[in-house]
Each structure stands twice: as structure tokens, then as C-alpha cells.
Design a protein around this motif. Sequence first.
Motif, PDB file in Angstrom:
ATOM      1  N   SER A  27       0.858  -1.187   0.000  1.00 55.59           N
ATOM      2  CA  SER A  27       0.000   0.000   0.000  1.00 55.59           C
ATOM      3  C   SER A  27       0.890   1.231   0.000  1.00 55.59           C
ATOM      4  CB  SER A  27      -0.938  -0.002   1.201  1.00 55.59           C
ATOM      5  OG  SER A  27      -2.008  -0.904   0.960  1.00 55.59           O
ATOM      6  N   MET A  28       1.778   1.332   1.002  1.00 53.63           N
ATOM      7  CA  MET A  28       2.754   2.420   0.996  1.00 53.63           C
ATOM      8  C   MET A  28       4.172   1.912   1.206  1.00 53.63           C
ATOM      9  SD  MET A  28       0.591   5.415   2.839  1.00 53.63           S
ATOM     10  CE  MET A  28       1.498   6.805   2.202  1.00 53.63           C
ATOM     11  N   GLY A  29       4.309   0.731   1.796  1.00 52.85           N
ATOM     12  CA  GLY A  29       5.642   0.143   1.939  1.00 52.85           C
ATOM     13  C   GLY A  29       6.426   0.618   3.140  1.00 52.85           C
ATOM     14  N   ARG A  30       5.715   1.132   4.141  1.00 56.31           N
ATOM     15  CA  ARG A  30       6.438   1.551   5.366  1.00 56.31           C
ATOM     16  C   ARG A  30       6.347   0.456   6.432  1.00 56.31           C
ATOM     17  NH1 ARG A  30       4.477   7.082   4.330  1.00 56.31           N
ATOM     18  NH2 ARG A  30       6.262   8.192   3.465  1.00 56.31           N
ATOM     19  N   ASP A  36       2.191   3.771  16.207  1.00 60.24           N
ATOM     20  CA  ASP A  36       3.217   4.654  16.776  1.00 60.24           C
ATOM     21  C   ASP A  36       3.769   5.641  15.754  1.00 60.24           C
ATOM     22  OD1 ASP A  36       3.277   4.220  19.448  1.00 60.24           O
ATOM     23  OD2 ASP A  36       4.705   2.558  19.349  1.00 60.24           O
ATOM     24  N   SER A  86       0.214   3.333   5.668  1.00 60.28           N
ATOM     25  CA  SER A  86      -1.099   3.269   5.028  1.00 60.28           C
ATOM     26  C   SER A  86      -2.110   2.646   5.984  1.00 60.28           C
ATOM     27  CB  SER A  86      -0.964   2.398   3.771  1.00 60.28           C
ATOM     28  OG  SER A  86      -2.187   1.777   3.472  1.00 60.28           O
ATOM     29  N   ASN A 110      -1.369  -1.212   7.001  1.00 51.92           N
ATOM     30  CA  ASN A 110      -1.219  -1.556   8.413  1.00 51.92           C
ATOM     31  C   ASN A 110      -2.310  -2.533   8.846  1.00 51.92           C
ATOM     32  OD1 ASN A 110      -2.134  -0.932  11.374  1.00 51.92           O
ATOM     33  ND2 ASN A 110       0.020  -0.363  11.287  1.00 51.92           N
ATOM     34  N   VAL A 140      -1.360  -2.557  14.990  1.00 50.30           N
ATOM     35  CA  VAL A 140      -2.077  -2.044  16.167  1.00 50.30           C
ATOM     36  C   VAL A 140      -1.814  -0.563  16.394  1.00 50.30           C
ATOM     37  CG1 VAL A 140      -2.141  -4.232  17.420  1.00 50.30           C
ATOM     38  CG2 VAL A 140      -0.208  -2.692  17.747  1.00 50.30           C
ATOM     39  N   TYR A 164      -3.315   2.679  19.481  1.00 49.19           N
ATOM     40  CA  TYR A 164      -3.297   2.808  20.947  1.00 49.19           C
ATOM     41  C   TYR A 164      -4.472   3.543  21.567  1.00 49.19           C
ATOM     42  CZ  TYR A 164       1.162   0.924  19.792  1.00 49.19           C
ATOM     43  OH  TYR A 164       2.131   0.114  19.276  1.00 49.19           O
ATOM     44  N   VAL A 202      -6.021  -5.766  -1.864  1.00 47.71           N
ATOM     45  CA  VAL A 202      -7.098  -4.935  -1.325  1.00 47.71           C
ATOM     46  C   VAL A 202      -7.019  -3.548  -1.969  1.00 47.71           C
ATOM     47  CG1 VAL A 202      -8.070  -3.908   0.764  1.00 47.71           C
ATOM     48  CG2 VAL A 202      -7.111  -6.225   0.843  1.00 47.71           C
ATOM     49  N   HIS A 204      15.777  -2.012  12.475  1.00 45.93           N
ATOM     50  CA  HIS A 204      15.237  -2.857  13.539  1.00 45.93           C
ATOM     51  C   HIS A 204      14.386  -3.964  12.968  1.00 45.93           C
ATOM     52  CE1 HIS A 204      11.067  -1.258  13.546  1.00 45.93           C
ATOM     53  NE2 HIS A 204      11.669  -0.234  12.977  1.00 45.93           N
ATOM     54  N   ARG A 247       2.781 -11.495  14.127  1.00 49.99           N
ATOM     55  CA  ARG A 247       3.177 -10.863  12.863  1.00 49.99           C
ATOM     56  C   ARG A 247       4.686 -11.034  12.767  1.00 49.99           C
ATOM     57  NH1 ARG A 247       2.271  -4.365  12.649  1.00 49.99           N
ATOM     58  NH2 ARG A 247       2.802  -3.940  10.477  1.00 49.99           N
ATOM     59  N   ARG A 264       4.613 -15.123   0.988  1.00 52.24           N
ATOM     60  CA  ARG A 264       4.228 -14.211   2.063  1.00 52.24           C
ATOM     61  C   ARG A 264       3.479 -14.999   3.135  1.00 52.24           C
ATOM     62  NH1 ARG A 264       3.036  -9.631   4.519  1.00 52.24           N
ATOM     63  NH2 ARG A 264       0.857  -9.098   4.812  1.00 52.24           N
TER      64      ARG A 264
HETATM   65  P1  FAD Z   1       2.535  -1.634   3.735  1.00 54.30           P
HETATM   66  O1  FAD Z   1       4.006  -1.716   3.877  1.00 54.30           O
HETATM   67  O2  FAD Z   1       1.981  -1.016   2.535  1.00 54.30           O
HETATM   68  O3  FAD Z   1       1.839  -3.034   3.915  1.00 54.30           O
HETATM   69  C1  FAD Z   1       2.269  -4.014   4.807  1.00 54.30           C
HETATM   70  C2  FAD Z   1       2.220  -5.366   4.104  1.00 54.30           C
HETATM   71  O4  FAD Z   1       0.861  -5.741   3.904  1.00 54.30           O
HETATM   72  C3  FAD Z   1       2.841  -5.331   2.709  1.00 54.30           C
HETATM   73  O5  FAD Z   1       4.182  -5.701   2.750  1.00 54.30           O
HETATM   74  C4  FAD Z   1       2.006  -6.319   1.925  1.00 54.30           C
HETATM   75  O6  FAD Z   1       2.544  -7.589   2.020  1.00 54.30           O
HETATM   76  C5  FAD Z   1       0.666  -6.269   2.592  1.00 54.30           C
HETATM   77  N1  FAD Z   1      -0.241  -5.347   1.873  1.00 54.30           N
HETATM   78  C6  FAD Z   1      -0.180  -4.009   1.915  1.00 54.30           C
HETATM   79  N2  FAD Z   1      -1.155  -3.468   1.204  1.00 54.30           N
HETATM   80  C7  FAD Z   1      -1.845  -4.494   0.677  1.00 54.30           C
HETATM   81  C8  FAD Z   1      -2.975  -4.552  -0.158  1.00 54.30           C
HETATM   82  N3  FAD Z   1      -3.581  -3.435  -0.532  1.00 54.30           N
HETATM   83  N4  FAD Z   1      -3.437  -5.766  -0.529  1.00 54.30           N
HETATM   84  C9  FAD Z   1      -2.829  -6.891  -0.107  1.00 54.30           C
HETATM   85  N5  FAD Z   1      -1.747  -6.886   0.696  1.00 54.30           N
HETATM   86  C10 FAD Z   1      -1.248  -5.700   1.088  1.00 54.30           C
HETATM   87  N6  FAD Z   1       3.181  -1.091  13.316  1.00 54.30           N
HETATM   88  C11 FAD Z   1       2.062  -1.180  14.052  1.00 54.30           C
HETATM   89  O7  FAD Z   1       1.125  -1.866  13.655  1.00 54.30           O
HETATM   90  N7  FAD Z   1       1.956  -0.514  15.238  1.00 54.30           N
HETATM   91  C12 FAD Z   1       2.943   0.273  15.719  1.00 54.30           C
HETATM   92  O8  FAD Z   1       2.787   0.889  16.765  1.00 54.30           O
HETATM   93  C13 FAD Z   1       4.146   0.375  14.962  1.00 54.30           C
HETATM   94  N8  FAD Z   1       5.182   1.116  15.423  1.00 54.30           N
HETATM   95  C14 FAD Z   1       6.309   1.231  14.663  1.00 54.30           C
HETATM   96  C15 FAD Z   1       7.356   2.004  15.169  1.00 54.30           C
HETATM   97  C16 FAD Z   1       8.517   2.162  14.432  1.00 54.30           C
HETATM   98  C17 FAD Z   1       9.635   3.014  14.976  1.00 54.30           C
HETATM   99  C18 FAD Z   1       8.609   1.575  13.146  1.00 54.30           C
HETATM  100  C19 FAD Z   1       9.799   1.829  12.275  1.00 54.30           C
HETATM  101  C20 FAD Z   1       7.583   0.778  12.661  1.00 54.30           C
HETATM  102  C21 FAD Z   1       6.418   0.585  13.420  1.00 54.30           C
HETATM  103  N9  FAD Z   1       5.352  -0.213  12.969  1.00 54.30           N
HETATM  104  C22 FAD Z   1       4.217  -0.325  13.736  1.00 54.30           C
HETATM  105  C23 FAD Z   1       5.462  -1.018  11.742  1.00 54.30           C
HETATM  106  C24 FAD Z   1       5.003  -0.303  10.458  1.00 54.30           C
HETATM  107  O9  FAD Z   1       5.675   0.925  10.302  1.00 54.30           O
HETATM  108  C25 FAD Z   1       3.504  -0.029  10.386  1.00 54.30           C
HETATM  109  O10 FAD Z   1       2.747  -1.197  10.636  1.00 54.30           O
HETATM  110  C26 FAD Z   1       3.081   0.512   9.038  1.00 54.30           C
HETATM  111  O11 FAD Z   1       1.780   1.044   9.103  1.00 54.30           O
HETATM  112  C27 FAD Z   1       3.144  -0.546   7.919  1.00 54.30           C
HETATM  113  O12 FAD Z   1       3.419   0.077   6.737  1.00 54.30           O
HETATM  114  P2  FAD Z   1       2.296   0.441   5.672  1.00 54.30           P
HETATM  115  O13 FAD Z   1       1.080   0.856   6.448  1.00 54.30           O
HETATM  116  O14 FAD Z   1       2.882   1.415   4.708  1.00 54.30           O
HETATM  117  O15 FAD Z   1       1.949  -0.936   5.034  1.00 54.30           O
END
Ligand code: FAD
Length: 546
Positions: A99-102, A168, A173, A177, A183, A185, A244, A408, A490, A531
Motif C-alpha cells: 500500500s505504501m511500503g512503510r 506509533d 497506510s 497496516n 495495532v 493505541y 485490497v 530494527h 506478525r 508471504r
Molecule cells: P505496507 O508496507 O503497505 O503493507 C504491509 C504489508 O501488507 C505489505 O508488505 C504487503 O505484504 C501487505 N499489503 C499491503 N497493502 C496491501 C494490499 N492493498 N493488498 C494486499 N496486501 C497488502 N506497526 C504497528 O502496527 N503498530 C505500531 O505501533 C508500529 N510502530 C512502529 C514504530 C517504528 C519506529 C517503526 C519503524 C515501525 C512501526 N510499525 C508499527 C510497523 C510499520 O511501520 C507499520 O505497521 C506501518 O503502518 C506498515 O506500513 P504500511 O502501512 O505502509 O503498510
Amino acid sequence: TAIPRRREVPALPQGVTAEAFQAAMADLRTLLGAEHVEVIDQALRDGWYMEHPNTHDMMTILDDEEFVASAVVYPGSTEDVQTVVRWANKHLVPIFPISMGRNLGYGGAAPRVRGSVVVDLGRRMRQILDISAEDFTCLVEPGVSFYALHDEIQARGLGDQLWVDVPDLGGGSVIGNTVDRGVGYTPYGDHWATHSGLEVVLPTGEVVRTGMGALPGNNTWQAFPYGFGPYSDGIFSQSNFGIVTKMGMTLMPNPGGHESFLYTFQREDDLAQLIEIIRPLRIRNILENVAQLRHVTQSVAVRGQPRSDYYEPVDGLVPDDIIHAEAAKTPTGDHTWAYYGTTYGPPEARAVKLAAVDAAFRQIPGCRKIDTSTFPADEYFWSRDKIASGTPDLHELRWCQWVPNGSHIAFSPVSPIRGKDAAALNELARKRHEEHGIDYFPAFCVGLREMHLIVEIVFDRTSAPKKAAALACLRDMVDDAAALGYGEYRTHLALMDQVAGTYSWNDNALMKMHEQLKDTLDPNGILAPGRCGIWPKRYRGRGWEM
Ligand code: FAD
């Protein structure tokens, strides 16, 4: 940082020749427009959280070349996603949606299979399709971040009514997420539990809408998650069964006030008693949010200074006495555990709950309620306060600076909210950290009837020995935990096979069912092979597992 490439560029998917790849890319450019297709034929660049790469994991735990995309494609609509999926089936090229890759700590934007084409949904599909102040719901596309949703609610003048639950870090995205079952808070912290309705492109190119979305003309998609018949949403989380393209999410009503609080506990051994005290308060909703119980090492690290400021040797753990001496200099003072909680509602409602919490916590000798009213504005406590009241923030990133090139990876087991479980997990994780010479950063995130222990291993991504130690420590903890009956909620791409392997009851019956589903929904095995440990027929038993 630009990372020099050492294997073939672009990173071709196994079994696809350079010529076949170029022909497939030409086809994709014709279908989607050349400007929406990018072949990765240059040095990889790491960037940072807000300018993260979509080609690889900028916090890689393995060799730089392991989880790398060959190309990235940017669909602009659900129809474009269908086109990409059909293209992948035609050319038998693996694709990996983000979705965003974070997803840092769990693989970032990287695909599990080297050379996959990353489908970056977030670049162009970033519409907030609906925000309903009547139903307290919204409907979003994959490129909508927690920040974007929060800001839009403010821009529409609805900020005093609707809250978004944020993790956090707010840059991720909402869909990404949630499908990874992340999760946040506030009381809405279990994102998967609070979503309602998906639109999904299946691996063969059809589109489905789940729940009420399957009923043409319905007006209940975001209000009632189930619809009629089997509840299929679950198979689209932590899986590789679909992409999705839209998701509904419930929003929390502004509770009419909130108040965050901080308690500290002095001894490592206070953990078990404290968790026993927390459980009934949490289940009865007197402790209302997914609060965090954090360890002192993390309290020091989140200040953002590198460990070398406190302790010169680059190897081994920073000694406890140094950590405690540093904690003593902070506004929170010396402690071993810090409980960050928030209570909601008007002042009189909060007062009743705060009094109950105070009486319960004070059963533990040495417990202190910290007066946070004089804390400076950039103190970490205020970041927790923002997040627990639905305002995204980035302060949490600071502990990544603990070591140079700080990256990390997380150990994230779940357990009941019981003192003996907390103590067992804490002991096994601490022991493995000591063995591998890694500073120990645990935080317990307490859900309604379970808790996630999140242990972040911070490592220097340019150091092969530090990466090896981090990975070995993580693998040991996963096995130790499984032997005691604990599983991860996870995990990182590199650990997915191992973690999936721990869910092995009845001769791996669950994985066998997942494989059957995979082979039915994705007969060519093009969507995110591997995956969550789910390998399609074409890959199974051919040495891909790690
Ligand atoms: P993406 O990277 O876009 O998606 C995550 C994964 O889901 C992808 O790799 C893919 O496999 C799958 N995916 C994504 N989109 C789709 C789609 N549309 N259809 C099918 N599959 C898909 N996470 C938490 O949950 N809670 C926290 O409190 C938290 N704290 C963090 C703190 C730090 C300091 C850091 C560095 C990370 C933390 N994270 C945390 C982890 C992460 O940063 C988050 O979960 C973040 O929201 C995930 O990235 P994203 O939303 O861009 O998802």
C-alpha cells in the motif's frame, strides 16, 4: 545511502530470462503507460522513514540483494490492478502488492521473492472515498496514510467529532497496516477488528467486495462487516490471496476529553504482579486503551541519542547501572518499567477510573505516579498522549538512532494478560539478548484479553556480524517461545516460514488448508509467493523456504 549492486540488475525473478523480462515490461508499459512502470536498474537507495524506498527493505537483515524488486508498477485504479494481475498471469512474473511500503521492522516495501514486480498501490490510489460523521466510518484507498486521514478530518471541520486510531508512526497506510493486522493505541487499537468491508482484486483478476459490499445498492458496507454467508475478510489479511483496493474503517467518536498518565515501577520482577493487576482492569475497561508498558532501556533510547553517548564499547549490552543512571537524569526518573496509559471521557468519568487505577497500581512497592504536567513539550510522554488520542506522530523513530545506520526487526509474541506469561517471555527474550550481545527493548502492548510483547532488536544494517546476531537472536526467540506455547502475531519476511511452521497443530493442517486456498485462488502462483509462509504449488518444496 546508495547501495552498490552485486547481483544481476534488474533482479530478475527466477526462471524468467532477461529477454522474457524485457518483453513482459514492454507489454506492461503498453497496458499501463510507460510513466507508470519503473524497472529498477540502478543502485538501491535507503532514504528514511518518510522518504522510504519502494524497491527493497531499507532495514534489511539479510544480504542487500536478497529481497529486491525487479520493477515497480503504479496502478491508478482497481481496473489497473486487474490489468497488472492478468499481465502477471500471462508472463508468469511474481508480483508483490504494497500500500505504501512503510512496513519497517517487518520487511518494509520488499517482496519475499527476489525479482518480483512490486505493485505500489499508494502512489496513485490515494483517495478518501467517504468520511461519514453520522456513522463514524470511512472508506479509503491504499495510499491513504494515517496522517492523510487525520488531516482530512480536521480539514472538513470534523476533528472535534471523529478520531482515527493511529500506530506509533503515522506515515503508514491505513490499509497496509490493517491487512498486516497492525495495532494502534486508542480503544480502537485492534485495526483489523475495527475495519468493515473490503474490495479485493483476486489473483486471477476478478474483483470482489466483502460483507455488505456484495449487495448492489447497499448502504451498510462500512457499518456491518459480515454481510451474509462465510466471513471471507480474514483470508485477505496476512496472506497472499488478493490485493485490497478499498477498505472501510470505523472511526472513534471523540469521547469528550482524555487524560494520559504515567506510572513507573522500580524492579524487573515487578512485571508479573503488575500484569496481574492490569488484566482485570483492562478486561473491565477501566484501563481503556492499548497502553504500553515499556522497559527502561527503551525509555533511554527513545531520547534519540546513540548508545555510544552513554557507553563506548560497540559490542555487548550497555550495563544496567549506566541505563538506570541515565534514566535518573530524565524527567521520568529512574525506573525499570514505565506504564503509559490514557483515560477517556469528561473529567468526572476520568476521575473515577484514574482513582481505581491508582489504588491498584500502588499495591506494588516503589510504584510512582509521575507528575507529567511540567514535562517539556518534546518529552516522549506527549507523543504517547497524542497517539492515544488519535493524532499521528513520528517521535517513536528516535530509538532507531541507538546504533549507527539504525535498523530494527521485531519479535512479537502474543500471550494472555498473565504475570507468569509476561515473566516467561521476558526471561527468554532477555536471556537470548544477553547471549547475542544485544541491548534489550521490550514493550508490552495490552489488548483486551491478550497482550503483544514487542521486542525491537536495533542493529547496524551495514554490519554483517550485527545483522547475523540480530537474526540468530530472533530465530532463537521464536523457537523458544513456540516451545512454551507462544506464537508471533506478525513477523518479518525473513522469518515467515519459521513462524508459519510453529503453527503446526495436527500435522500442519492449517497450512495445508492455506495451500489449498492458494492453489485454487492463484493457480499460477503469481501473487506474493511465500508471504506469511504460504507458497504456491509452483514454488513449494523447491528450496524457497528459509
Ligand atoms: P505496507 O508496507 O503497505 O503493507 C504491509 C504489508 O501488507 C505489505 O508488505 C504487503 O505484504 C501487505 N499489503 C499491503 N497493502 C496491501 C494490499 N492493498 N493488498 C494486499 N496486501 C497488502 N506497526 C504497528 O502496527 N503498530 C505500531 O505501533 C508500529 N510502530 C512502529 C514504530 C517504528 C519506529 C517503526 C519503524 C515501525 C512501526 N510499525 C508499527 C510497523 C510499520 O511501520 C507499520 O505497521 C506501518 O503502518 C506498515 O506500513 P504500511 O502501512 O505502509 O503498510
